[in-house]
Write an enzyme that holds these catalytic residues in place. Structure first.
Site, PDB file in Angstrom:
ATOM      1  N   HIS A 195       0.813  -1.208   0.000  1.00 29.88           N
ATOM      2  CA  HIS A 195       0.000   0.000   0.000  1.00 29.88           C
ATOM      3  C   HIS A 195       0.849   1.262   0.000  1.00 29.88           C
ATOM      4  O   HIS A 195       0.327   2.366  -0.102  1.00 29.88           O
ATOM      5  CB  HIS A 195      -0.997  -0.005   1.168  1.00 29.88           C
ATOM      6  N   ASP A 226       0.576  -7.674   1.205  1.00 29.21           N
ATOM      7  CA  ASP A 226       0.939  -6.276   1.473  1.00 29.21           C
ATOM      8  C   ASP A 226       2.457  -6.084   1.519  1.00 29.21           C
ATOM      9  O   ASP A 226       3.019  -5.684   2.531  1.00 29.21           O
ATOM     10  CB  ASP A 226       0.300  -5.824   2.791  1.00 29.21           C
ATOM     11  N   SER A 308       4.845   4.189  10.003  1.00 27.74           N
ATOM     12  CA  SER A 308       5.651   2.993  10.215  1.00 27.74           C
ATOM     13  C   SER A 308       5.398   1.910   9.190  1.00 27.74           C
ATOM     14  O   SER A 308       5.935   0.812   9.309  1.00 27.74           O
ATOM     15  CB  SER A 308       5.402   2.432  11.623  1.00 27.74           C
TER      16      SER A 308
END
Length: 1098
Positions: A195, A226, A308
């Site tokens: 993402h 991801d 993060s």
């Protein structure tokens, strides 16, 4: 002493009750001019709320919020990149409790108190072999062993600053920050989240621990999981020895102590501690955006937050055991990590320059514990066999979503238990993924259990990359691609023949419901468009300006097929273009698929108007033959105007010449398309003839030879309507239906529409507004006040007002304008001349006699005023002088006469229109003065030149800016900016002025263009910027000609569109679009509320 404070307070209270965007209301009976709130500083980065979630998942892209809790901008500027500053105050989300870690959103930008950096710079005598470690933020009291590990790890961690330059698939255009870490120092590979890399076009750079910077390019983004891999040039890092973290997915075990090292909460480097508590969590759901699936996640207590995303999760030995991906945003210290099995496989293949094959049977599986599996029909023998072979297993894979028409459709059902694949018992995602990835183009044999019965099925394994879009088409302002596996899985729909997916609903395809993405177009011009190839085939044949029927659905409501009529725009957006992903360069290559098909010449058509035979006022309601429907489409957002499309009604003021009067709330500027619908039957295009600078109306002209309908020229009253006079209100309500009501004029007062503090845009000033006593008027944006004999006494118009800070909605007011005010201008236009008006560059407010006396107005003048205007004992005071107004009146002056005429009403000011200078008598600080006051030409007030540079829309400060600011710092003013652009990435904001480029003054667009042309593509340069509130700052930004070429529009009456386009700089294979993306920030939170599109919903 403050004049009129009581009135202004009453005004504020009264306006607070009228701030309705839908429906807008007419102004209260008495409105003194308000005091404008202090305008605020430049906005920090504003990006789409990309990942909202009904499952309350925290996102992790570091995207600062532009507004504080009250919706007002902070006066002080925010640093362009907060990495080196103290973390800003955070505003906890009120609803979302989970999310991808990476979107850090401070509620109110603040500067550090002392301006010092938290971390010390390396000493001059430091060596390359031993650079000093950065200051650790948020670390616990670690042992010496952990400290040594962290000092090694942080050298491999990078802060990623990036833009996803346009909406694509599940991702909107966004500018943000995240984290990554080096996994191959020799070849320059960085591992981060999918993402972050995104599915669409990406630009970005990374910053290493020693603050060296280099560009990064996408090499791989997984279609489902991801993670993504970025590439950088290792030779670009000169002052630090590069190393990499080894991926060890086998070391992720329950109870292992870990550290999350990354760009947390806006810090360049933070270290958060935790302990792995679970290895078998299902992938978290992030709502309607991108979500991972068909994998387990690791759970730990670490409480990472914004920025993060992509952080390495390391153990005590310094191995990366997982990848930070998401967590809870409700304060719970829970984070979710992606296992590294599949990233490690992909990395090895990429290192060896091999294709990363990914297989799928278009089925989503989830882990369910044995107790739930038993309720689904798991037999005791099967459970025993599984538990015997895998004593530590606690669950099985269960089919959750099976896509219709996919490989598993009709063979696998939701709730089926997966027992074996190719003869082997499979209970984990990693093993299932490995088998499918090695079987692309082949068959696999599955044993599933349904209600206790074993079923053997053979399935074809498809290529997962083949059902993940890697290209999109731009046409008529919108962007389209095939439906992705991500979207199809989320809504459990078939990938085959679903329709073409609208990833950016703009231009001709901005549908009325306001969603900017998520549409499936299934038919265009009565031809099916089941996929992108068919869509291209259909659209490339549609001529410019043709009106076509479009059938479409939204993914949120697949039960409802919507049908609309839209006008295909192939003049502002002339070429149909395709963008294809190039994983070798990391860029998307653009090429032209088809040039525009010329428009078909329009033909004359006939129509009849409706009749209102039951009305008690037949002569009055015959005015229905003078109203036409108006659609306005604005391909470029200028002058702070918040909409790209508007629709309403206009009044025909000359049927023989085809002249129509329209509110400037519909037509704010003339870089637009205007379409009229006459008698609810005939479409005809129109062009702007005149725009009044003060009185909120524009006059447009259409070709009367194309209209065979009894359009009526109204009879206009030459007498001003009076307070208390009876009249008939005829208007068009929100449903575009005519309404009639007998009413009374309740008040006529001089007003100025309140200024929008967040986004200066056109507003009417110095005019007499009429209000009436009927509720119909408050619900009608267009109409007339008309006598029983059919004489029009006043126009009823919509006035765009301020943006409400608490809701972000634009306020509109509905007011009357007396017809004698427009007649002089109309007569000039009817004679074939364009009126060249001159105006006083000041804004007035009324003062009563009590206030005038205190300000020094003599009794003689007060007596003259009372005698001159028995109905309104008032004078005008200068409330605001526009910037650049030299000489003449000053703020606080009370105006007595102009050219010997006493001024007590707004129409008295019309004497300014035809004079270069006016002789004025004013009262200034209790002294009567005679002044020679200059007027300014109004043709210089409208925007006639626009430059798009690095995603920012630049032009001269328009009149609304000059009305609200005391000093124009430069003629290079930022009106709007494209999301996901360098302008957004480096914090250039609407309402900023650009005063210097690389320390060279740029007072105007000519010098600005001259200087920026000297800058090479992908090269840094410096900008001196001045905020609206006179706060100077310096921005450094990098030029990008591939996705954001420099384009100029200049008003030119010889051009077919009235504007000439010039492309100054553009990458050869980059975007060469005629106009910028429609999704532009114009400042403030309400700039992208749903528009009424240039579509007629059927």
């Amino acid at each position: 002493m403050h004049i009129g404070s009581a009135h202004l307070a009453a005004f504020s209270r009264r306006f607070a009750t009228l701030q309705l965007a839908r429906p807008p209301r007419h102004l209260p009976l008495h409105i003194p001019s308000p005091r404008i709130p202090a305008f605020t500083a430049r906005l920090p980065r504003v990006s789409s709320a990309a990942y909202t979630s009904s499952h309350f998942l925290r996102t992790s892209l570091n995207t600062p919020s532009p507004m504080d809790q009250n919706g007002e901008r902070s006066k002080r500027k925010q640093p362009p990149t907060p990495s080196n500053e103290r973390p800003m105050k955070q505003m906890k989300p009120e609803t979302d409790t989970h999310g991808r870690n990476g979107t850090y959103a401070p509620s109110s930008p603040e500067l550090p108190e002392d301006g010092a950096e938290d971390g010390a710079s390396p000493h001059l005598d430091s060596t390359l072999e031993d650079p000093p470690p950065s200051h650790v933020v948020g670390a616990v009291h670690d042992t010496a062993e952990w400290q040594r590990t962290i000092e090694t790890v942080v050298r491999n961690v990078v802060s990623i600053h990036f833009c996803q330059t346009c909406a694509f698939d599940t991702d909107p255009a966004v500018s943000s920050e995240a984290t990554g870490f080096v996994v191959d120092a020799e070849k320059g590979y960085i591992l981060t989240n999918r993402h972050v890399v995104g599915a669409g076009p990406f630009i970005g750079y990374c910053i290493f621990d020693n603050h060296e910077e280099c560009d990064v390019y996408p090499v791989y983004r997984d279609p489902v999981h991801d993670f993504g891999i970025l590439r950088f040039d290792p030779k670009a890092i000169k002052y630090m020895p590069l190393s990499s973290l080894e991926l060890r997915p086998d070391l992720a075990k329950v109870g292992v102590e870990i550290r999350v090292v990354g760009n947390d909460a806006g810090e360049k480097l933070s270290i958060l501690s935790g302990v792995i508590s679970r290895l078998d969590r299902n992938a978290p759901e992030y709502g309607e955006g991108y979500s991972d699936f068909n994998t387990n996640y690791i759970q730990a207590a670490a409480a990472a937050s914004g920025g993060s995303s992509g952080s390495p999760v390391v153990n005590k030995d310094g191995y990366a055991v997982a990848l930070q991906a998401g967590g809870r945003a409700d304060g719970a210290a829970t984070d979710y990590f992606l296992p590294l099995d599949r990233p490690l496989r992909a990395l090895e293949l990429i290192r060896n320059e091999q294709e990363v094959l990914r297989g799928t049977i278009q089925t989503q599986w989830i882990l369910k514990p044995f107790d739930e599996c038993r309720r689904l029909g798991l037999s005791a023998d099967t459970e025993k066999a599984i538990r015997t072979k895998f004593p530590k297993e606690t669950g099985m894979l269960v089919a959750e979503v099976v896509l219709p028409k996919g490989p598993a459709s009709s063979k696998v059902e939701e709730g089926d238990l997966l027992i074996k694949v190719n003869g082997d018992i499979v209970t984990q995602f990693v093993r299932l993924d490995a088998i499918l990835d090695d079987s692309v183009g082949k068959k696999v044999s599955l044993v599933i259990q349904r209600a206790g019965e074993d079923i053997n099925v053979d399935l074809d394994v498809e290529d997962l990359h083949a059902i993940t879009p890697d290209r999109f088409v731009s046409v008529s302002g919108g962007s389209f691609h095939d439906l992705s596996y991500q979207q199809a899985r989320l809504y459990a729909i078939s990938l085959k023949d679903a329709g073409v997916y609208v990833c950016e609903a703009a231009g001709s395809f901005r549908f009325a419901d306001g969603y900017t993405a998520g549409w499936l177009v299934q038919e265009v011009d009565n031809q099916p468009t089941p996929n992108l190839a068919k869509f291209i085939e259909v659209l490339r044949k549609v001529p410019d300006r043709k009106r076509v029927v479009v059938v479409y659905k939204h993914l949120r409501d697949l039960h409802t097929a919507n049908t609309s009529i839209t006008t295909i725009d192939r003049h502002w957006h002339a070429n149909m273009r395709i963008a294809k992903r190039n994983d070798k360069t990391g860029l998307w290559d653009f090429s032209t698929l088809a040039e525009a098909v010329p428009a078909v010449p329009p033909i004359s058509r006939r129509a009849k108007f409706i009749t209102m035979e039951s009305s008690a006022y037949p002569d009055a309601v015959d005015i229905v033959r003078s109203f036409v429907r108006v659609h306005v489409s604005m391909p470029v957002k200028l002058d702070g105007f918040p909409k790209a499309n508007k629709q309403g009604y206009g009044l025909v003021v000359d049927a023989e010449q085809g002249l129509v009067l329209v509110s400037r709330a519909l037509i704010p500027y003339d870089l637009c398309d205007i379409s009229l619908i006459i008698a609810d039957s005939i479409f005809v295009d129109a062009k702007v003839v005149f725009m009044h600078p003060l009185q909120n109306y524009a006059i447009v002209k259409y070709d009367t030879s194309l209209v065979n309908a009894p359009v009526k020229t109204p009879k206009f009253s030459t007498e001003f309507i009076k307070k208390g006079q009876e009249t008939i209100f005829f208007g068009l309500n929100q449903n575009f239906r005519p309404v009639v009501a007998k009413t009374v004029v309740t008040d006529i007062t001089t007003v100025a529409i309140p200024a929008s503090a967040i986004t200066p845009r056109y507003r009417a000033t110095n005019f007499d507004a009429i209000t009436v006593d009927t509720n119909q008027a408050s619900h009608s944006a267009c109409g007339v006040l008309i006598a029983q004999d059919g004489t029009v006494q006043a126009l009823w118009l919509s006035y765009l007002g301020e943006r409400a800070s608490h809701s972000g909605k634009d306020v509109e007011y509905h007011l009357g304008l007396a017809t004698p005010m427009i007649l002089p201008v109309l007569k000039e236009i009817q004679k074939g001349r364009k009126p060249k008006l001159r105006i006083l560059n000041v804004e007035f407010q009324t003062v009563q006699m009590s206030q005038a006396r205190v300000m020094g107005v003599s009794e003689e003048w007060i007596e003259k005023t009372e005698h001159h205007d028995p109905e309104r004992h008032q004078l005008f005071m200068v409330r605001k002088v526009d910037s650049g107004h030299e000489g003449g009146m000053q703020e606080g002056d009370v105006l007595l006469t102009l050219n010997g005429n006493l001024i007590t009403r707004a129409p008295d000011l019309d004497i300014m229109y035809n004079h270069d200078y006016l002789d004025a008598v004013v009262m200034r600080k209790r002294q009567e003065l005679t002044l020679k006051v200059p007027t300014v030409p109004t043709e210089d007030l409208e925007t006639d030149r626009v430059v798009m540079f690095c995603g920012a829309t630049l032009h001269r400060p328009h009149q609304a800016v000059r009305q609200q600011i005391s000093k124009i710092h430069s003629d290079v003013y930022i009106s709007s900016r494209a999301r996901g652009s360098p302008a957004c990435m480096y914090s250039l904001s609407p309402t900023n002025f650009l005063t210097h480029v690389n320390n060279i003054p740029t007072p105007d667009l000519d010098t600005f263009l001259e200087e920026v042309k000297k800058i090479k593509d992908n090269e840094y340069f410096r900008l001196k910027v001045m905020t609206f509130d006179n706060v100077p700052w310096v921005a450094t930004m990098k030029k990008n000609e591939h996705y954001f070429p420099t384009i100029e529009y200049v008003k030119d009456s010889s051009e077919p569109l009235g504007w000439k386009k010039t492309i100054h700089e553009c990458d050869e294979s980059g975007v060469r679009e005629d106009v910028p993306p429609e999704e532009m920030d114009v400042g403030g939170p309400g700039e992208n509320e749903p528009d009424l599109a240039n579509n007629d919903e059927l």
